[in-house]
Scaffold this motif. Structure first.
Motif, PDB file in Angstrom:
ATOM      1  N   GLY A 152       0.825  -1.203   0.000  1.00 46.12           N
ATOM      2  CA  GLY A 152       0.000   0.000   0.000  1.00 46.12           C
ATOM      3  C   GLY A 152       0.858   1.250   0.000  1.00 46.12           C
ATOM      4  O   GLY A 152       1.816   1.383  -0.755  1.00 46.12           O
ATOM      5  N   ARG A 153       0.498   2.192   0.852  1.00 47.48           N
ATOM      6  CA  ARG A 153       1.327   3.385   1.023  1.00 47.48           C
ATOM      7  C   ARG A 153       2.530   3.005   1.865  1.00 47.48           C
ATOM      8  O   ARG A 153       2.383   2.617   3.026  1.00 47.48           O
ATOM      9  N   PRO A 154       3.752   3.092   1.337  1.00 50.94           N
ATOM     10  CA  PRO A 154       4.925   2.613   2.086  1.00 50.94           C
ATOM     11  C   PRO A 154       5.151   3.418   3.366  1.00 50.94           C
ATOM     12  O   PRO A 154       4.624   4.516   3.540  1.00 50.94           O
ATOM     13  N   ARG A 278      -1.108  14.963  -1.300  1.00 52.69           N
ATOM     14  CA  ARG A 278      -1.951  14.900  -0.104  1.00 52.69           C
ATOM     15  C   ARG A 278      -2.477  16.261   0.354  1.00 52.69           C
ATOM     16  O   ARG A 278      -2.971  16.395   1.467  1.00 52.69           O
ATOM     17  N   PHE A 279      -2.369  17.305  -0.469  1.00 53.47           N
ATOM     18  CA  PHE A 279      -2.912  18.623  -0.124  1.00 53.47           C
ATOM     19  C   PHE A 279      -2.367  19.128   1.218  1.00 53.47           C
ATOM     20  O   PHE A 279      -3.127  19.536   2.098  1.00 53.47           O
ATOM     21  N   SER A 280      -1.053  19.117   1.375  1.00 53.77           N
ATOM     22  CA  SER A 280      -0.466  19.613   2.611  1.00 53.77           C
ATOM     23  C   SER A 280      -0.592  21.134   2.682  1.00 53.77           C
ATOM     24  O   SER A 280      -0.782  21.815   1.665  1.00 53.77           O
ATOM     25  N   ILE A 301      -3.410   6.235  -3.203  1.00 58.69           N
ATOM     26  CA  ILE A 301      -3.435   4.869  -2.690  1.00 58.69           C
ATOM     27  C   ILE A 301      -4.054   4.794  -1.300  1.00 58.69           C
ATOM     28  O   ILE A 301      -4.522   3.743  -0.867  1.00 58.69           O
ATOM     29  N   ASP A 302      -4.058   5.914  -0.588  1.00 63.33           N
ATOM     30  CA  ASP A 302      -4.472   5.919   0.807  1.00 63.33           C
ATOM     31  C   ASP A 302      -5.832   6.602   0.970  1.00 63.33           C
ATOM     32  O   ASP A 302      -5.929   7.830   0.837  1.00 63.33           O
ATOM     33  N   PRO A 303      -6.881   5.863   1.264  1.00 66.78           N
ATOM     34  CA  PRO A 303      -8.202   6.481   1.411  1.00 66.78           C
ATOM     35  C   PRO A 303      -8.264   7.503   2.544  1.00 66.78           C
ATOM     36  O   PRO A 303      -9.123   8.386   2.543  1.00 66.78           O
ATOM     37  N   ALA A 304      -7.344   7.401   3.512  1.00 65.64           N
ATOM     38  CA  ALA A 304      -7.335   8.356   4.623  1.00 65.64           C
ATOM     39  C   ALA A 304      -6.986   9.768   4.167  1.00 65.64           C
ATOM     40  O   ALA A 304      -7.285  10.743   4.866  1.00 65.64           O
ATOM     41  N   THR A 312     -12.995  16.742  -1.618  1.00 70.67           N
ATOM     42  CA  THR A 312     -12.927  16.316  -3.011  1.00 70.67           C
ATOM     43  C   THR A 312     -14.328  16.073  -3.566  1.00 70.67           C
ATOM     44  O   THR A 312     -15.264  15.802  -2.817  1.00 70.67           O
ATOM     45  N   HIS A 313     -14.430  16.166  -4.897  1.00 65.55           N
ATOM     46  CA  HIS A 313     -15.697  15.865  -5.558  1.00 65.55           C
ATOM     47  C   HIS A 313     -15.750  14.409  -6.026  1.00 65.55           C
ATOM     48  O   HIS A 313     -16.826  13.843  -6.158  1.00 65.55           O
ATOM     49  N   TYR A 314     -14.547  13.847  -6.281  1.00 70.06           N
ATOM     50  CA  TYR A 314     -14.496  12.456  -6.711  1.00 70.06           C
ATOM     51  C   TYR A 314     -13.099  11.922  -6.423  1.00 70.06           C
ATOM     52  O   TYR A 314     -12.114  12.678  -6.443  1.00 70.06           O
ATOM     53  N   SER A 315     -13.002  10.634  -6.157  1.00 71.59           N
ATOM     54  CA  SER A 315     -11.695  10.056  -5.869  1.00 71.59           C
ATOM     55  C   SER A 315     -11.617   8.645  -6.429  1.00 71.59           C
ATOM     56  O   SER A 315     -12.630   7.955  -6.572  1.00 71.59           O
ATOM     57  N   ILE A 316     -10.395   8.239  -6.756  1.00 71.21           N
ATOM     58  CA  ILE A 316     -10.097   6.860  -7.153  1.00 71.21           C
ATOM     59  C   ILE A 316      -8.991   6.366  -6.224  1.00 71.21           C
ATOM     60  O   ILE A 316      -7.943   7.004  -6.102  1.00 71.21           O
ATOM     61  N   ILE A 317      -9.223   5.236  -5.581  1.00 69.36           N
ATOM     62  CA  ILE A 317      -8.247   4.683  -4.642  1.00 69.36           C
ATOM     63  C   ILE A 317      -7.494   3.537  -5.309  1.00 69.36           C
ATOM     64  O   ILE A 317      -8.090   2.589  -5.818  1.00 69.36           O
TER      65      ILE A 317
END
Length: 554
Positions: A152-154, A278-280, A301-304, A312-317
């Motif tokens: 996943g996210r390393p 990640r929109f920091s 990769i990370d739904p969190a 967001t309006h839409y996302s792909i994980i």
């Protein structure tokens, strides 16, 4: 096959394909080091000057090679000295396994000599951590640690092993490493179609690229994606190298030290496609003013990370590689000439520039490094002005060519990371660009570089102050320079020579090219002290609490 706990650790490292580790021995970890002595023909151990240097070296090794970095430390202060390096890896999603030893089981919880609860200490800064209290669980725990670090996210995983466990004997049976699952589930067709519809209907899209593009090995697929979408690409610091900085659609950094073109594109776009970003806070500035008229499509990769900082309006994980593999064939090449022409106008009207032909300029030094270095050279940095000048003025064209502490902002990171990256990529040119404040923090690792005769080049942009903090004091604190003027009496060239490295001093622009050429011809470590003006600023800059469009340009 009967093995001691120390030998089981060595066998598991070999089993996981590890041939390089960084560390520092001590009493509690002696059984592991005794095993490493027996396995020295299969595992190369690099002894650093400090455990923090070992953690940063393992981090740099992992970022440069894409493999898992491994560091070792003894109990108590040895383990706590790894903490900053572990947190650095955690914030930047770097695969690392830290193995620490602890006091024997019977002494745990008794405030024994050199005892700390390193599992408790590192819980917030690891993907997972373990303390092994049964030798029969040692091998399986190490295998899980390596899997989790990469899946996943390393991120970093810590395994703490009491000393008596490392001495006990148990049966060891080889197991092949478990394949890393790249996706947890197929991406739903409706998700892909919805994303495509958002991209097709957008008039002014902006692609916001983050470190996920680099981490997932998606640079080629991402380049194809950009070619299809025909939108400008703005990058986080961690994303640099994931897309060529020389490409006509690349607009540079986004955010606090972003370019005018990137920040204006984010302000006026109608769609932001966030790819592995990640929109920091450093990238988006004031949340309310970020992309006010845009929809947000996030691929991560990370739904969190979805809806954490920006709605967001839409996302792909999924991994960036897998998502783009599914998305690219379904996309038709778009045509957005009016929007791209507007971007090019911003780039023409607000170029990155600096005053030339005056005193020695850090931007000039960095541009000269780029001009003279090999195309596949790897650049590490410290944190502060040196980091931002490098991100702005060095044109990165390849993934994993820029190694820096983005999330934690760790001063002293660069030299250890440069050592680890050079060990991982012995045929590549390595440069560490530092400020003098950062350099002083971990310059002891020059001893490591000299001992292993590593051909790294450390460029110290020496303004005799804590440059970035002083810049803030000058701009926002009424020029009250409280404890940011260093003016150390240290002669950096002599210091380098005392460690056994070669030292050079540069005081004017005319000396830069000749010194760099000499430094690149030397086979061992080199330190180049560059005397720059303490009032040289990092610009552009967004004031704290402002919208990213409100850049200070000069």
């Amino acid at each position: 096959m009967q093995r001691t706990g120390g030998e089981i650790i060595a066998e598991c490292l070999i089993e996981q394909g590890v041939d390089t580790v960084f560390g520092y021995p001590g009493g509690a970890i002696l059984n592991i080091y005794d095993a490493l002595y027996k396995y020295q023909d299969q595992i190369n151990h690099y002894l650093t000057a400090h455990e923090q240097g070992a953690a940063h070296a393992a981090d740099g090794y992992a970022r440069a090679t894409g493999k898992v970095g491994v560091c070792l430390a003894t109990s108590g202060p040895g383990a706590t000295n790894l903490v900053t390096g572990i947190a650095t890896a955690y914030m930047d999603s770097v695969p690392m396994v830290a193995i620490t030893a602890n006091v024997p089981l019977a002494l745990l919880g008794r405030d024994s000599f050199q005892e700390v609860d390193i599992v408790g200490i590192t819980m917030p800064i690891t993907k997972h951590n373990y303390i092994v209290k049964d030798i029969n669980e040692l091998a399986s725990t190490l295998r899980k640690a390596f899997y989790i670090a990469q899946e996943g996210r390393p991120g970093p995983v810590l395994v703490d092993v009491p000393k008596d466990i490392t001495a006990q004997v148990a049966e060891y049976i080889y197991e092949a490493p478990r394949p890393i699952e790249t996706v947890s589930a197929p991406i739903p067709e409706e998700d892909l179609l919805s994303a495509i519809q958002m991209i097709k209907t957008a008039k002014r899209p902006l692609i916001y690229m983050g470190g996920g593009v680099v981490r997932s090995g998606a640079a080629e697929a991402f380049k194809d994606f950009v070619d299809k979408v025909q939108a400008p690409v703005a990058s986080t610091m961690m994303g640099l190298g994931g897309f060529p900085s020389t490409h006509e659609l690349f607009t540079g950094l986004l955010g606090m030290h972003g370019t005018k073109a990137s920040n204006m594109a984010a302000t006026e776009c109608d769609l932001i496609i966030a790819v592995g970003a990640r929109f920091s806070d450093r990238a988006i500035g004031k949340v309310e003013g970020f992309a006010p008229g845009a929809k947000i499509l996030q691929i991560d990769i990370d739904p969190a990370e979805v809806n954490k900082n920006i709605r967001t309006h839409y996302s792909i994980i999924g991994t960036i590689t897998e998502v783009l593999k599914d998305l690219n064939p379904r996309l038709e090449k778009q045509e957005r000439k009016e929007w791209t022409e507007k971007i090019k106008a911003w780039q023409r009207d607000y170029p990155l520039t600096y005053e030339k032909n005056t005193t020695l300029k850090p931007q000039f030094v960095i541009e000269k490094v780029k001009e003279l270095a090999a195309e596949d050279a790897v650049i590490t940095t410290e944190v502060g002005q040196n980091q931002i000048w490098t991100a702005l003025f060095y044109k990165f064209t390849q993934p994993r060519s820029f190694i820096t502490s983005g999330g934690l902002g760790t001063m002293g990171f660069g030299l250890g990371a440069c050592i680890g990256a050079q060990i991982g990529l012995p045929e590549r040119q390595l440069f560490n660009i530092a400020g003098d404040g950062c350099f002083y923090m971990n310059c002891n690792e020059l001893a490591t570089a000299v001992h292993y005769n590593l051909p790294i080049r450390v460029i110290v942009l020496n303004n005799h102050v804590l440059g970035m903090v002083r810049q803030w004091q000058g701009m926002f604190y009424g020029k009250r320079f409280s404890n940011t003027t260093l003016d150390r009496k240290t002669d950096i060239v002599k210091l380098a020579e005392a460690y056994g490295a070669t030292g050079f001093n540069i005081t004017k622009n005319e000396e830069v090219e000749d010194v760099l050429k000499k430094a690149m011809a030397i086979k061992g470590p080199v330190v180049i002290n560059c005397e720059i003006d303490r009032d040289e600023l990092v610009l552009p800059m967004v004031p704290p609490g402002a919208d990213i469009k409100d850049l200070i340009m000069e």
